[in-house]
Design an enzyme around this catalytic site. Structure first.
Site, PDB file in Angstrom:
ATOM      1  N   ALA A  10       0.852  -1.187   0.000  1.00 57.16           N
ATOM      2  CA  ALA A  10       0.000   0.000   0.000  1.00 57.16           C
ATOM      3  C   ALA A  10       0.884   1.233   0.000  1.00 57.16           C
ATOM      4  O   ALA A  10       1.586   1.503   0.971  1.00 57.16           O
ATOM      5  CB  ALA A  10      -0.910  -0.008   1.220  1.00 57.16           C
ATOM      6  N   THR A  14       8.783   6.554  -3.475  1.00 53.54           N
ATOM      7  CA  THR A  14      10.116   6.027  -3.779  1.00 53.54           C
ATOM      8  C   THR A  14      10.412   4.772  -2.970  1.00 53.54           C
ATOM      9  O   THR A  14      11.044   3.844  -3.470  1.00 53.54           O
ATOM     10  CB  THR A  14      11.208   7.070  -3.494  1.00 53.54           C
ATOM     11  OG1 THR A  14      11.069   7.510  -2.143  1.00 53.54           O
ATOM     12  CG2 THR A  14      11.097   8.267  -4.412  1.00 53.54           C
ATOM     13  N   ALA A  34      14.866 -16.966   3.646  1.00 52.25           N
ATOM     14  CA  ALA A  34      13.575 -16.986   4.355  1.00 52.25           C
ATOM     15  C   ALA A  34      12.990 -18.384   4.415  1.00 52.25           C
ATOM     16  O   ALA A  34      12.061 -18.643   5.167  1.00 52.25           O
ATOM     17  CB  ALA A  34      12.590 -16.040   3.666  1.00 52.25           C
ATOM     18  N   LYS A 207      10.762   8.822  16.340  1.00 52.99           N
ATOM     19  CA  LYS A 207      11.642   7.643  16.367  1.00 52.99           C
ATOM     20  C   LYS A 207      12.142   7.373  17.781  1.00 52.99           C
ATOM     21  O   LYS A 207      12.197   6.227  18.226  1.00 52.99           O
ATOM     22  CB  LYS A 207      12.809   7.873  15.407  1.00 52.99           C
ATOM     23  CG  LYS A 207      12.365   7.992  13.952  1.00 52.99           C
ATOM     24  CD  LYS A 207      13.495   8.562  13.095  1.00 52.99           C
ATOM     25  CE  LYS A 207      13.105   8.676  11.637  1.00 52.99           C
ATOM     26  NZ  LYS A 207      14.084   9.490  10.858  1.00 52.99           N
TER      27      LYS A 207
END
Lengths: 435, 435
Positions: A10, A14, A34, A207
């Site tokens: 979604a 960039t 993975a 943050k």
């Protein structure tokens, strides 16, 4: 090999385009690491026809992010839309409530709504991951949550905003002033057209509040971060700092603050003077760096690109690999119900050294007035410089560094000077970063 | 809360005592983060009566590490005995064959037998973890295996031996010579009584071979690491490097080397000249630092204490927390059967700049002889310094830095000079670390 992990994307700015490029370029090694392929199946963005340099034809398209989140052929939604509320938040809620994993680079949303989303994800036993929300490509959330998980953290601090660091290190290298360098940063794409969130410290505070929650087992408390930005810095401050053996960096600091048997949480984003021999003094350009001080690990430093499509995509896909491997875990390291609601710590009793800079009228007696206020408030001055003209009409720059003392004393000294006609503008205070 | 994870500790040196202290001190937060308590149940060491500053009375005791590994009341064995073979390896094999997880700080054993142990662990579906084996408390294995797992790595390099870094940065700060600083490092506990493994680069090569396997999906190939140490460095080399804008650091470098459609693995441990503006130039004392260059993340730097009981214990217990959380995963990031057997890359075709230092007899014509050999081999000299007496009888130091060129040309020039009576000892060659 096991079934592919099916991703819906979604947002196609960039970073979104970077995620597509990464997953396509490194597909084989990602599948090997993975244990199963990671494939994008569906995409949603505002404008389907916009040129993005990536071929979207292999992917299904949904105009609506909510419909995207509900699709049965999707295991994980990656949200790269941004914004603390609105569509991003609705998409997060729907994804988790639909029993899917959710990965995001959205620091504002996690700072504001991370607890609610983590509680939902824990209840639904799905992953909620946001490595890319803090410090771009640097795996610092993983570093705190797992790599240094054995430690009680004494302090977490760092350079969390690449735009500010680019501006400050460019001012340092060139001697140019803030506004001038900001324009260049905007022209080069290092700063947004509206740079407010970056230069006022809000982005770094988002943050920091996320890191603090993970490091200290506390509920995210963005509202309590004592935040100031870099817009008032002058070339003369950088030059002064340099002559004293420091560079100036916008630093976010969080630490537990124990007093009277009660733990409080101290969180501040502010330009600091960083001594030349500190690793953060060598962090230049748009780089980010985070220091975590553990009670057994000692000082750990994580450094790398704080933004950009490649690094951010690297962090997003690291989260996807974790999910593909079956790592779910508590988003904030401990379950939301166990995160403590730590009250904010006041700064007054904190001890440290400060840089204080005044722009004063060029007339006799000003220096005596300032030093008297310092004396009356109990601030001990280590060094003081009065610099001729600061370039504007009749203004003089006075910069001082204090000996170690309580921050409340500096606050009191500035209160005594408040309203003095000698001061051409409010003083600027920066802490010296301690080792 | 779930059942405790029951740990047996084999080996009670400073790190073993550190692990006990950490697990006791941080017990509550570890249980919160791991989702279950982590408790030591049993201990084994050579000498039960030795003073270690920790109370061993809460723990069962086994004299024999093999019996320890077989105990039914143990979920994980932590091996801190050391040594690439012998009891440590027997303990590892028995632990894994008994269906238990195995955690170790033993870089020599993982460098030599990591593939065998990982294959056994994967077959038994148990965890094999060795975060503490590389770079002490820095979670760099986790950083490569998980945090940066989305990337193809272009190069991994760093400062992997704290003893060497302490010696080099102390030589730099004090101008003292190698032997003198080594003695101090031994007195201060930064170097072993027998420092061979450290100063000859073997320890760094062990760690590099482990990092390279994880980063490049290759079988561990310690034997192919081109290794040289720091014992031949002189104070004069450090001074020369400084005057050219470099510090000297022992750097391990690994990178894939593609030629003729074949990927080879280049691995080298060697003192390098590191430019002042590179982050590794500011890594001082016993600190370690690892740089990983990912194709999307860009340059990531992980820095911290490379040794010591606290940092090493922090890494050991991070592995235990991972195991408590259920993270098993392939020890080398991809299953052992998928690791490639990459042939070692030759260094001759590598291009770079080199520092070459000669100790020569003090007589006319020597410089002409050296520069003629350089010319004949096609080595282009960027700068050259001839320094009076190097302190010993009639010896003169000649140091040069080359322009960029193939390493084979330097090798050829030195071959031309081989056996020349002008050279008082074999030349010393160090690469300049490129950005």
């Amino acid at each position: 090999m096991a079934e592919p992990l099916r991703i819906a994307l979604a947002g196609l700015g960039t970073v979104g385009a970077g995620v597509i490029r990464l997953i396509e370029t490194n597909a084989a090694l990602i599948a090997r690491r993975a244990g199963r392929p990671i494939v994008i199946t569906t995409i949603s963005a505002r404008d389907r026809s916009k040129k993005r340099g990536v071929d979207l034809s292999p992917y299904a398209w949904e105009d609506d992010m909510i419909v995207l989140a509900e699709r049965p052929d999707v295991d994980v939604v990656v949200e790269l839309v941004g914004g603390s509320d609105g569509p991003a938040l609705a998409c997060a809620r729907t994804t988790i409530e639909s029993g899917k994993a959710f990965v995001t680079a959205n620091k504002a949303m996690i700072a504001h709504h991370g607890l609610e989303l983590a509680a939902k994800a824990e209840a639904a036993k799905v992953a909620l991951k946001f490595e890319a929300a803090v410090a771009g490509g640097i795996p610092v959330i993983k570093g705190l949550r797992e790599g240094a998980a054995a430690n009680a953290f004494e302090r977490v601090y760092g350079i969390l905003n690449g735009t500010c660091n680019f501006i400050l290190s460019t001012m340092e290298d060139t001697g140019r002033d803030f506004a001038d360098v900001l324009s260049e940063a905007q022209a080069r794409g290092y700063a947004e057209a509206d740079p407010t969130f970056d230069i006022e410290g809000t982005d770094a505070a988002h943050k920091l509040s996320i890191l603090a929650a993970i490091a200290f087992g506390a509920q995210v408390d963005f509202a309590s971060v004592d935040t100031s930005g870099i817009a008032r810095l002058r070339a003369a401050d950088i030059a002064q700092a340099d002559s004293l053996g420091y560079v100036i960096r916008l630093i976010g600091v969080a630490e537990p603050d124990w007093a009277d048997g009660q733990c409080r949480l101290f969180q501040r984003v502010q330009p600091h003077l960083v001594p030349f021999d500190h690793p953060l003094a060598h962090v230049d350009g748009a780089t980010n760096a985070v220091v975590a001080e553990g009670n057994f690990s000692g000082r750990l430093l994580f450094q790398g690109a704080g933004a950009g499509d490649g690094p951010t995509a690297s962090a997003v896909v690291a989260d996807l690999i974790d999910i593909a491997r079956g790592e779910i875990g508590a988003p904030f390291s401990v379950p939301v119900t166990e995160l403590e609601a730590l009250p904010p710590a006041p700064s007054g009793h904190r001890r440290g050294r400060a840089y204080i800079r005044f722009i004063v009228a060029d007339r006799p007696g000003v220096l005596a007035e300032i030093t008297a206020a310092m004396r009356d408030a109990g601030v001990s001055i280590e060094s003081l410089i009065q610099k001729g003209r600061a370039g504007q009409d009749g203004e003089v720059l006075v910069a001082m560094v204090t000996h170690e003392g309580p921050e409340s004393a500096v606050t009191e000294a500035l209160r005594l000077l408040d309203g003095s006609p000698s001061l051409a503008q409010p003083p600027l205070v920066m802490q010296l970063l301690g080792n």
